[in-house]
Design a protein around this motif. Sequence first.
Motif, PDB file in Angstrom:
ATOM      1  N   ARG A  83       0.829  -1.201   0.000  1.00 29.55           N
ATOM      2  CA  ARG A  83       0.000   0.000   0.000  1.00 29.55           C
ATOM      3  C   ARG A  83       0.869   1.258   0.000  1.00 29.55           C
ATOM      4  O   ARG A  83       0.595   2.220  -0.721  1.00 29.55           O
ATOM      5  CB  ARG A  83      -0.930  -0.011   1.220  1.00 29.55           C
ATOM      6  CG  ARG A  83      -1.754   1.261   1.388  1.00 29.55           C
ATOM      7  CD  ARG A  83      -2.750   1.119   2.526  1.00 29.55           C
ATOM      8  NE  ARG A  83      -2.119   0.806   3.786  1.00 29.55           N
ATOM      9  CZ  ARG A  83      -1.536   1.710   4.576  1.00 29.55           C
ATOM     10  NH1 ARG A  83      -1.472   2.965   4.206  1.00 29.55           N
ATOM     11  NH2 ARG A  83      -1.005   1.341   5.733  1.00 29.55           N
ATOM     12  N   ARG A  97       1.041   4.053  -2.971  1.00 29.15           N
ATOM     13  CA  ARG A  97       0.834   5.487  -2.740  1.00 29.15           C
ATOM     14  C   ARG A  97       2.003   6.291  -3.318  1.00 29.15           C
ATOM     15  O   ARG A  97       1.807   7.358  -3.905  1.00 29.15           O
ATOM     16  CB  ARG A  97       0.678   5.763  -1.251  1.00 29.15           C
ATOM     17  CG  ARG A  97       0.520   7.253  -0.937  1.00 29.15           C
ATOM     18  CD  ARG A  97       0.001   7.493   0.465  1.00 29.15           C
ATOM     19  NE  ARG A  97      -0.028   8.910   0.789  1.00 29.15           N
ATOM     20  CZ  ARG A  97      -0.955   9.754   0.353  1.00 29.15           C
ATOM     21  NH1 ARG A  97      -1.923   9.318  -0.415  1.00 29.15           N
ATOM     22  NH2 ARG A  97      -0.912  11.027   0.690  1.00 29.15           N
ATOM     23  N   ARG A 154     -11.172  -4.139  -1.945  1.00 33.69           N
ATOM     24  CA  ARG A 154     -10.258  -3.460  -2.870  1.00 33.69           C
ATOM     25  C   ARG A 154     -10.374  -4.062  -4.273  1.00 33.69           C
ATOM     26  O   ARG A 154     -10.452  -3.337  -5.270  1.00 33.69           O
ATOM     27  CB  ARG A 154      -8.826  -3.590  -2.356  1.00 33.69           C
ATOM     28  CG  ARG A 154      -7.763  -3.020  -3.278  1.00 33.69           C
ATOM     29  CD  ARG A 154      -6.374  -3.327  -2.735  1.00 33.69           C
ATOM     30  NE  ARG A 154      -5.342  -2.757  -3.581  1.00 33.69           N
ATOM     31  CZ  ARG A 154      -4.882  -3.306  -4.693  1.00 33.69           C
ATOM     32  NH1 ARG A 154      -5.388  -4.478  -5.093  1.00 33.69           N
ATOM     33  NH2 ARG A 154      -3.941  -2.723  -5.400  1.00 33.69           N
ATOM     34  N   LYS A 162     -10.744   3.513   4.933  1.00 34.30           N
ATOM     35  CA  LYS A 162      -9.979   4.763   4.927  1.00 34.30           C
ATOM     36  C   LYS A 162      -8.788   4.694   5.878  1.00 34.30           C
ATOM     37  O   LYS A 162      -7.719   5.233   5.600  1.00 34.30           O
ATOM     38  CB  LYS A 162     -10.883   5.935   5.306  1.00 34.30           C
ATOM     39  CG  LYS A 162     -10.258   7.299   5.018  1.00 34.30           C
ATOM     40  CD  LYS A 162     -11.276   8.415   5.093  1.00 34.30           C
ATOM     41  CE  LYS A 162     -10.634   9.746   4.678  1.00 34.30           C
ATOM     42  NZ  LYS A 162     -11.616  10.853   4.720  1.00 34.30           N
ATOM     43  N   TYR A 179      -6.256   2.275   3.771  1.00 32.11           N
ATOM     44  CA  TYR A 179      -5.787   2.749   2.468  1.00 32.11           C
ATOM     45  C   TYR A 179      -5.625   4.270   2.391  1.00 32.11           C
ATOM     46  O   TYR A 179      -5.204   4.796   1.362  1.00 32.11           O
ATOM     47  CB  TYR A 179      -6.753   2.285   1.366  1.00 32.11           C
ATOM     48  CG  TYR A 179      -6.689   0.804   1.113  1.00 32.11           C
ATOM     49  CD1 TYR A 179      -5.607   0.231   0.466  1.00 32.11           C
ATOM     50  CD2 TYR A 179      -7.718  -0.042   1.530  1.00 32.11           C
ATOM     51  CE1 TYR A 179      -5.537  -1.135   0.238  1.00 32.11           C
ATOM     52  CE2 TYR A 179      -7.664  -1.413   1.304  1.00 32.11           C
ATOM     53  CZ  TYR A 179      -6.572  -1.953   0.657  1.00 32.11           C
ATOM     54  OH  TYR A 179      -6.499  -3.302   0.438  1.00 32.11           O
ATOM     55  N   GLN A 239      -7.680   6.486   1.938  1.00 33.43           N
ATOM     56  CA  GLN A 239      -8.584   7.058   0.956  1.00 33.43           C
ATOM     57  C   GLN A 239      -9.967   6.470   1.172  1.00 33.43           C
ATOM     58  O   GLN A 239     -10.097   5.331   1.599  1.00 33.43           O
ATOM     59  CB  GLN A 239      -8.150   6.728  -0.485  1.00 33.43           C
ATOM     60  CG  GLN A 239      -6.787   7.204  -0.894  1.00 33.43           C
ATOM     61  CD  GLN A 239      -6.458   6.734  -2.308  1.00 33.43           C
ATOM     62  OE1 GLN A 239      -6.954   7.272  -3.285  1.00 33.43           O
ATOM     63  NE2 GLN A 239      -5.620   5.716  -2.403  1.00 33.43           N
ATOM     64  N   ASP A 290     -12.828   7.333  -3.769  1.00 32.06           N
ATOM     65  CA  ASP A 290     -11.594   8.023  -4.155  1.00 32.06           C
ATOM     66  C   ASP A 290     -10.537   7.013  -4.598  1.00 32.06           C
ATOM     67  O   ASP A 290      -9.787   7.259  -5.548  1.00 32.06           O
ATOM     68  CB  ASP A 290     -11.056   8.857  -2.988  1.00 32.06           C
ATOM     69  CG  ASP A 290     -11.945  10.049  -2.666  1.00 32.06           C
ATOM     70  OD1 ASP A 290     -12.656  10.506  -3.577  1.00 32.06           O
ATOM     71  OD2 ASP A 290     -11.926  10.504  -1.515  1.00 32.06           O
ATOM     72  N   PHE A 291     -10.469   5.885  -3.891  1.00 33.88           N
ATOM     73  CA  PHE A 291      -9.525   4.828  -4.265  1.00 33.88           C
ATOM     74  C   PHE A 291      -9.813   4.338  -5.685  1.00 33.88           C
ATOM     75  O   PHE A 291      -8.900   4.185  -6.498  1.00 33.88           O
ATOM     76  CB  PHE A 291      -9.637   3.671  -3.270  1.00 33.88           C
ATOM     77  CG  PHE A 291      -8.710   2.526  -3.547  1.00 33.88           C
ATOM     78  CD1 PHE A 291      -7.426   2.506  -3.027  1.00 33.88           C
ATOM     79  CD2 PHE A 291      -9.121   1.457  -4.337  1.00 33.88           C
ATOM     80  CE1 PHE A 291      -6.570   1.444  -3.290  1.00 33.88           C
ATOM     81  CE2 PHE A 291      -8.274   0.400  -4.603  1.00 33.88           C
ATOM     82  CZ  PHE A 291      -6.993   0.398  -4.075  1.00 33.88           C
ATOM     83  N   ARG A 292     -11.089   4.101  -5.996  1.00 38.22           N
ATOM     84  CA  ARG A 292     -11.469   3.626  -7.335  1.00 38.22           C
ATOM     85  C   ARG A 292     -11.113   4.672  -8.397  1.00 38.22           C
ATOM     86  O   ARG A 292     -10.533   4.339  -9.436  1.00 38.22           O
ATOM     87  CB  ARG A 292     -12.959   3.315  -7.367  1.00 38.22           C
ATOM     88  CG  ARG A 292     -13.485   2.969  -8.755  1.00 38.22           C
ATOM     89  CD  ARG A 292     -14.982   2.731  -8.706  1.00 38.22           C
ATOM     90  NE  ARG A 292     -15.304   1.345  -8.368  1.00 38.22           N
ATOM     91  CZ  ARG A 292     -16.530   0.921  -8.053  1.00 38.22           C
ATOM     92  NH1 ARG A 292     -17.534   1.781  -7.985  1.00 38.22           N
ATOM     93  NH2 ARG A 292     -16.748  -0.363  -7.789  1.00 38.22           N
ATOM     94  N   ASN A 348      -8.875   7.167  -8.271  1.00 45.86           N
ATOM     95  CA  ASN A 348      -7.421   7.331  -8.409  1.00 45.86           C
ATOM     96  C   ASN A 348      -6.802   6.167  -9.174  1.00 45.86           C
ATOM     97  O   ASN A 348      -5.882   6.352  -9.979  1.00 45.86           O
ATOM     98  CB  ASN A 348      -6.772   7.462  -7.037  1.00 45.86           C
ATOM     99  CG  ASN A 348      -7.066   8.792  -6.373  1.00 45.86           C
ATOM    100  OD1 ASN A 348      -7.284   9.793  -7.055  1.00 45.86           O
ATOM    101  ND2 ASN A 348      -7.081   8.825  -5.052  1.00 45.86           N
TER     102      ASN A 348
END
Length: 284
Positions: A130, A134, A233, A263, A266, A268, A272-274, A276
Motif C-alpha cells: 500500500r 501510494r 479493494r 480509509k 488505504y 482514501q 476516491d480509491f477507485r 485514483n
Amino acid sequence: MIKYSEAGHIDPELLANPFWVESLSQVSPEHTHDFYEFFILSEGTCKHIVNGEVQRLKPGCLVFIRPRDTHKYEADGDGDCRFLNISCRSSLIAEALAFLNEEEFAHGLLDPPLPRIAMLSQLEMAEFFRHIERFRMLSDIDKVKARIHLKGVLVDTLTRYFFSPETTERPELPLWLEHAISKMQLKENLNQGLRALYGLSGRSAGHVNRAFRQYLNQTPTEYINQLKLNMARNLLLTTELRVVEIALESGFENVSHFYHQFKKFYHQAPLDFRKNAQVNRLLQ
C-alpha cells in the motif's frame, strides 16, 4: 556481466523506481548495479542466487540488495513467482542511514557477504504494498510529496524489519493454523468471521489468539479485517458495484464501519480509491 546504473534506471527527483515482475520469464540474467534495491515475493517461490550462494525465497521474503551484490533468479522446481522490486539511488540509502545514525546497524546491513532477508506477515506485506502504491500514485502528481513519503517508508522499513542483529524467519505455521487460514479465504467462512475461524481451527479462542500473535504478528480480528478489505479493494478495481454493495459482499454488516476501516488502511475513501486507480491506469 551486466551492470545497471542508477542514471539509466532511477529518476533523480524520485530517488526510487518500483515495478512489478510478474514472472521469472521477465527477469534479467545474472547482473549487478550501482544502486540498492529491495524486492519482496508476493506469490510463488524462487531460488535467488546471490554472490555465489542460493537463497530459497517464499511469499513475504523481503530482500535488501547492496550495490556490490551480484545476483539472478531461478525457478524453484516447476513453479513461478511474482515480486515487487524497488530500485533505490545510493544517496537515498545513505541519507536514511545517516538519519538513523546507528553505525553498528549500518555495518550489520552493509558488510555481511550475503544480503539480509526479512520475513513479513500477510498484513505487513499488504501494508508495504500500500505504501509503495501510494508512492507511485504521488509520483504522477507531486514528486516532492512522493519523495518525502518514500523516505518515511524507507526509514520505517529499515528499522522495523532489519534493525535486529540477525533477521530470522518466523517459524513455520502449524498445520491446523495453515488449514484454518486457507479455508477463511472462502466467502461463506469470511462472512462468519471469528466464529468460522475458531471452528475451523479446532482450538480454543485463547489458543488461536496466541498462535496468531506468535506466527503472524497480528490478532485474528486484524487478519479477518484485512481479508475483507482485500476483497473490497479487488471489487472496487474490477467491478462497477456500488460501495454499499461492495461492503456487504466483503462481509461488512455495517457500511459506516466499512468506510472507517477502508480509509484507515488505504488512507482514501473507497470511491476516491477507485477514481485514483482509474486515473493511474489512464496515465500508464
